[in-house]
Design a protein around this motif. Structure first.
Motif, PDB file in Angstrom:
ATOM      1  N   ILE A   1       3.961  -4.055  -3.200  1.00 31.73           N
ATOM      2  CA  ILE A   1       3.495  -2.858  -3.898  1.00 31.73           C
ATOM      3  C   ILE A   1       2.088  -2.505  -3.426  1.00 31.73           C
ATOM      4  O   ILE A   1       1.786  -1.332  -3.178  1.00 31.73           O
ATOM      5  CB  ILE A   1       3.558  -3.043  -5.421  1.00 31.73           C
ATOM      6  N   TRP A   2       1.219  -3.498  -3.292  1.00 28.12           N
ATOM      7  CA  TRP A   2      -0.140  -3.247  -2.780  1.00 28.12           C
ATOM      8  C   TRP A   2      -0.064  -2.567  -1.414  1.00 28.12           C
ATOM      9  O   TRP A   2      -0.749  -1.574  -1.167  1.00 28.12           O
ATOM     10  CB  TRP A   2      -0.922  -4.553  -2.697  1.00 28.12           C
ATOM     11  N   SER A   3       0.768  -3.090  -0.537  1.00 29.44           N
ATOM     12  CA  SER A   3       0.930  -2.501   0.797  1.00 29.44           C
ATOM     13  C   SER A   3       1.436  -1.063   0.702  1.00 29.44           C
ATOM     14  O   SER A   3       0.946  -0.171   1.398  1.00 29.44           O
ATOM     15  CB  SER A   3       1.891  -3.355   1.624  1.00 29.44           C
ATOM     16  N   HIS A   4       2.382  -0.842  -0.187  1.00 27.60           N
ATOM     17  CA  HIS A   4       2.948   0.493  -0.362  1.00 27.60           C
ATOM     18  C   HIS A   4       1.894   1.492  -0.834  1.00 27.60           C
ATOM     19  O   HIS A   4       1.780   2.589  -0.291  1.00 27.60           O
ATOM     20  CB  HIS A   4       4.113   0.447  -1.354  1.00 27.60           C
TER      21      HIS A   4
ATOM     22  N   TYR B   1      12.490   6.610 -12.846  1.00 27.63           N
ATOM     23  CA  TYR B   1      12.346   5.304 -12.201  1.00 27.63           C
ATOM     24  C   TYR B   1      11.724   5.494 -10.830  1.00 27.63           C
ATOM     25  O   TYR B   1      11.960   6.489 -10.157  1.00 27.63           O
ATOM     26  CB  TYR B   1      13.699   4.590 -12.092  1.00 27.63           C
ATOM     27  N   GLY B   2      10.913   4.527 -10.427  1.00 26.25           N
ATOM     28  CA  GLY B   2      10.179   4.619  -9.173  1.00 26.25           C
ATOM     29  C   GLY B   2       8.786   5.209  -9.352  1.00 26.25           C
ATOM     30  O   GLY B   2       7.967   5.164  -8.451  1.00 26.25           O
TER      31      GLY B   2
ATOM     32  N   THR C   1      -5.330  -1.273 -11.592  1.00 25.35           N
ATOM     33  CA  THR C   1      -4.197  -1.617 -12.436  1.00 25.35           C
ATOM     34  C   THR C   1      -3.073  -0.621 -12.183  1.00 25.35           C
ATOM     35  O   THR C   1      -3.313   0.570 -11.995  1.00 25.35           O
ATOM     36  CB  THR C   1      -4.592  -1.665 -13.921  1.00 25.35           C
ATOM     37  N   VAL C   2      -1.856  -1.135 -12.160  1.00 24.91           N
ATOM     38  CA  VAL C   2      -0.690  -0.339 -11.771  1.00 24.91           C
ATOM     39  C   VAL C   2       0.410  -0.487 -12.807  1.00 24.91           C
ATOM     40  O   VAL C   2       0.666  -1.590 -13.295  1.00 24.91           O
ATOM     41  CB  VAL C   2      -0.156  -0.805 -10.388  1.00 24.91           C
ATOM     42  N   MET C   3       1.045   0.622 -13.114  1.00 24.19           N
ATOM     43  CA  MET C   3       2.292   0.635 -13.876  1.00 24.19           C
ATOM     44  C   MET C   3       3.369   1.169 -12.938  1.00 24.19           C
ATOM     45  O   MET C   3       3.200   2.224 -12.338  1.00 24.19           O
ATOM     46  CB  MET C   3       2.180   1.557 -15.098  1.00 24.19           C
ATOM     47  N   PHE C   4       4.464   0.424 -12.798  1.00 28.26           N
ATOM     48  CA  PHE C   4       5.559   0.790 -11.901  1.00 28.26           C
ATOM     49  C   PHE C   4       6.844   0.781 -12.717  1.00 28.26           C
ATOM     50  O   PHE C   4       7.205  -0.237 -13.319  1.00 28.26           O
ATOM     51  CB  PHE C   4       5.626  -0.209 -10.751  1.00 28.26           C
TER      52      PHE C   4
ATOM     53  N   TYR D   1      10.408  -2.653 -23.051  1.00 29.99           N
ATOM     54  CA  TYR D   1       9.106  -1.991 -22.944  1.00 29.99           C
ATOM     55  C   TYR D   1       9.122  -0.916 -21.860  1.00 29.99           C
ATOM     56  O   TYR D   1       8.247  -0.864 -21.006  1.00 29.99           O
ATOM     57  CB  TYR D   1       7.996  -3.025 -22.716  1.00 29.99           C
ATOM     58  N   GLY D   2      10.131  -0.061 -21.903  1.00 31.74           N
ATOM     59  CA  GLY D   2      10.180   1.116 -21.050  1.00 31.74           C
ATOM     60  C   GLY D   2      10.454   0.837 -19.584  1.00 31.74           C
ATOM     61  O   GLY D   2      10.281   1.722 -18.752  1.00 31.74           O
ATOM     62  N   ASP D   3      10.864  -0.384 -19.245  1.00 38.67           N
ATOM     63  CA  ASP D   3      11.116  -0.784 -17.850  1.00 38.67           C
ATOM     64  C   ASP D   3       9.857  -0.727 -16.985  1.00 38.67           C
ATOM     65  O   ASP D   3       9.919  -0.525 -15.780  1.00 38.67           O
ATOM     66  CB  ASP D   3      12.242   0.033 -17.202  1.00 38.67           C
ATOM     67  N   TRP D   4       8.694  -0.938 -17.599  1.00 39.02           N
ATOM     68  CA  TRP D   4       7.445  -0.939 -16.839  1.00 39.02           C
ATOM     69  C   TRP D   4       7.146  -2.329 -16.305  1.00 39.02           C
ATOM     70  O   TRP D   4       7.350  -3.338 -16.983  1.00 39.02           O
ATOM     71  CB  TRP D   4       6.283  -0.471 -17.707  1.00 39.02           C
ATOM     72  N   TYR D   5       6.657  -2.349 -15.081  1.00 41.77           N
ATOM     73  CA  TYR D   5       6.161  -3.560 -14.413  1.00 41.77           C
ATOM     74  C   TYR D   5       4.667  -3.321 -14.223  1.00 41.77           C
ATOM     75  O   TYR D   5       4.271  -2.327 -13.612  1.00 41.77           O
ATOM     76  CB  TYR D   5       6.873  -3.706 -13.064  1.00 41.77           C
ATOM     77  N   TRP D   6       3.836  -4.196 -14.785  1.00 46.24           N
ATOM     78  CA  TRP D   6       2.384  -4.035 -14.725  1.00 46.24           C
ATOM     79  C   TRP D   6       1.781  -4.983 -13.696  1.00 46.24           C
ATOM     80  O   TRP D   6       2.252  -6.113 -13.534  1.00 46.24           O
ATOM     81  CB  TRP D   6       1.758  -4.339 -16.092  1.00 46.24           C
ATOM     82  N   ILE D   7       0.724  -4.520 -13.033  1.00 43.44           N
ATOM     83  CA  ILE D   7       0.014  -5.356 -12.064  1.00 43.44           C
ATOM     84  C   ILE D   7      -1.483  -5.091 -12.196  1.00 43.44           C
ATOM     85  O   ILE D   7      -1.904  -3.946 -12.368  1.00 43.44           O
ATOM     86  CB  ILE D   7       0.399  -5.040 -10.607  1.00 43.44           C
ATOM     87  N   LYS D   8      -2.265  -6.149 -12.063  1.00 47.82           N
ATOM     88  CA  LYS D   8      -3.716  -6.024 -11.962  1.00 47.82           C
ATOM     89  C   LYS D   8      -4.133  -6.659 -10.639  1.00 47.82           C
ATOM     90  O   LYS D   8      -3.774  -7.807 -10.358  1.00 47.82           O
ATOM     91  CB  LYS D   8      -4.428  -6.719 -13.119  1.00 47.82           C
ATOM     92  N   TYR D   9      -4.875  -5.878  -9.848  1.00 48.43           N
ATOM     93  CA  TYR D   9      -5.379  -6.349  -8.552  1.00 48.43           C
ATOM     94  C   TYR D   9      -6.908  -6.390  -8.578  1.00 48.43           C
ATOM     95  O   TYR D   9      -7.545  -5.570  -9.241  1.00 48.43           O
ATOM     96  CB  TYR D   9      -5.002  -5.370  -7.430  1.00 48.43           C
ATOM     97  N   SER D  10      -7.456  -7.290  -7.783  1.00 50.70           N
ATOM     98  CA  SER D  10      -8.891  -7.226  -7.503  1.00 50.70           C
ATOM     99  C   SER D  10      -9.104  -6.029  -6.576  1.00 50.70           C
ATOM    100  O   SER D  10      -8.126  -5.512  -6.000  1.00 50.70           O
ATOM    101  CB  SER D  10      -9.354  -8.506  -6.800  1.00 50.70           C
ATOM    102  N   PRO D  11     -10.341  -5.581  -6.370  1.00 54.19           N
ATOM    103  CA  PRO D  11     -10.569  -4.467  -5.436  1.00 54.19           C
ATOM    104  C   PRO D  11     -10.064  -4.756  -4.015  1.00 54.19           C
ATOM    105  O   PRO D  11      -9.738  -3.839  -3.275  1.00 54.19           O
ATOM    106  CB  PRO D  11     -12.091  -4.294  -5.453  1.00 54.19           C
ATOM    107  N   GLU D  12      -9.958  -6.045  -3.676  1.00 51.36           N
ATOM    108  CA  GLU D  12      -9.485  -6.430  -2.333  1.00 51.36           C
ATOM    109  C   GLU D  12      -7.970  -6.594  -2.265  1.00 51.36           C
ATOM    110  O   GLU D  12      -7.425  -6.874  -1.203  1.00 51.36           O
ATOM    111  CB  GLU D  12     -10.148  -7.751  -1.910  1.00 51.36           C
ATOM    112  N   GLY D  13      -7.274  -6.457  -3.386  1.00 51.60           N
ATOM    113  CA  GLY D  13      -5.820  -6.541  -3.399  1.00 51.60           C
ATOM    114  C   GLY D  13      -5.257  -7.870  -3.844  1.00 51.60           C
ATOM    115  O   GLY D  13      -4.045  -8.078  -3.797  1.00 51.60           O
TER     116      GLY D  13
END
Length: 161
Positions: free
Chosen positions: A38-41, A89-90, A108-111, A120-132
């Motif tokens: 996801i980060w790469s995308h 979706y997507g 922070t990302v919601m996918f 919970y709404g089919d959400w996938y959550w991610i938290k990244y540092s500024p460097e990924g």
């Protein structure tokens, strides 16, 4: 000229659908998508910084914990074009989280991933540092519990459908 523009738009749509399919493939196995992919995308394949914000929430805005005192939000094309909740979706929502000095602290990302998190709404959550670097992903309790208060708005705080 219009024919060329239409072809480019169709090719771009096909690429986005393909990428969303790849990112969601692991979710069908119950594992969720790969946050590294996801980060790469969102940073290389289809840079989130080229996306729009919600029409009612654009540019640098004051923020709240845990996202920092300032933030900027970017929304994938399929989400920003949604006229009602839930978003398709997507869809992705990317939030840049800043401190008072406007230094990026996290992303922070919601996918929205079909069948990943139906409670919970089919959400996938991610938290990244500024460097990924992935700092949290999947169904983090803090994300789920906080966003649950806006479940009727598809777990989205910063835009009202």
């Amino acid at each position: 000229m219009r024919s060329q523009t239409r072809k480019q738009a169709l090719v771009m749509s096909a690429i986005l659908l393909f990428a969303a399919g790849i990112l969601a493939a692991a979710a069908s196995a119950g594992q969720g998508p790969d946050p590294v992919q996801i980060w790469s995308h969102i940073t290389e394949t289809k840079p989130y910084t080229e996306w729009d914000g919600w029409p009612d929430h654009e540019g640098m805005q004051p923020g709240n914990s845990p996202h920092g005192v300032l933030h900027r939000v970017y929304v994938s094309p399929q989400a920003v074009s949604a006229e009602a909740a839930p978003v398709p979706y997507g869809s992705m929502v990317v939030k840049e989280n800043y401190d008072a000095g406007q230094t990026l602290q996290a992303l922070t990302v919601m996918f929205k991933v079909k069948d990943f998190n139906p409670d919970y709404g089919d959400w996938y959550w991610i938290k990244y540092s500024p460097e990924g670097e992935v700092q949290a992903s999947g169904k983090p309790g803090t994300c789920v519990s906080c966003h649950s208060v806006v479940s009727d708005n598809d777990y989205i705080f910063l835009h009202v459908f």
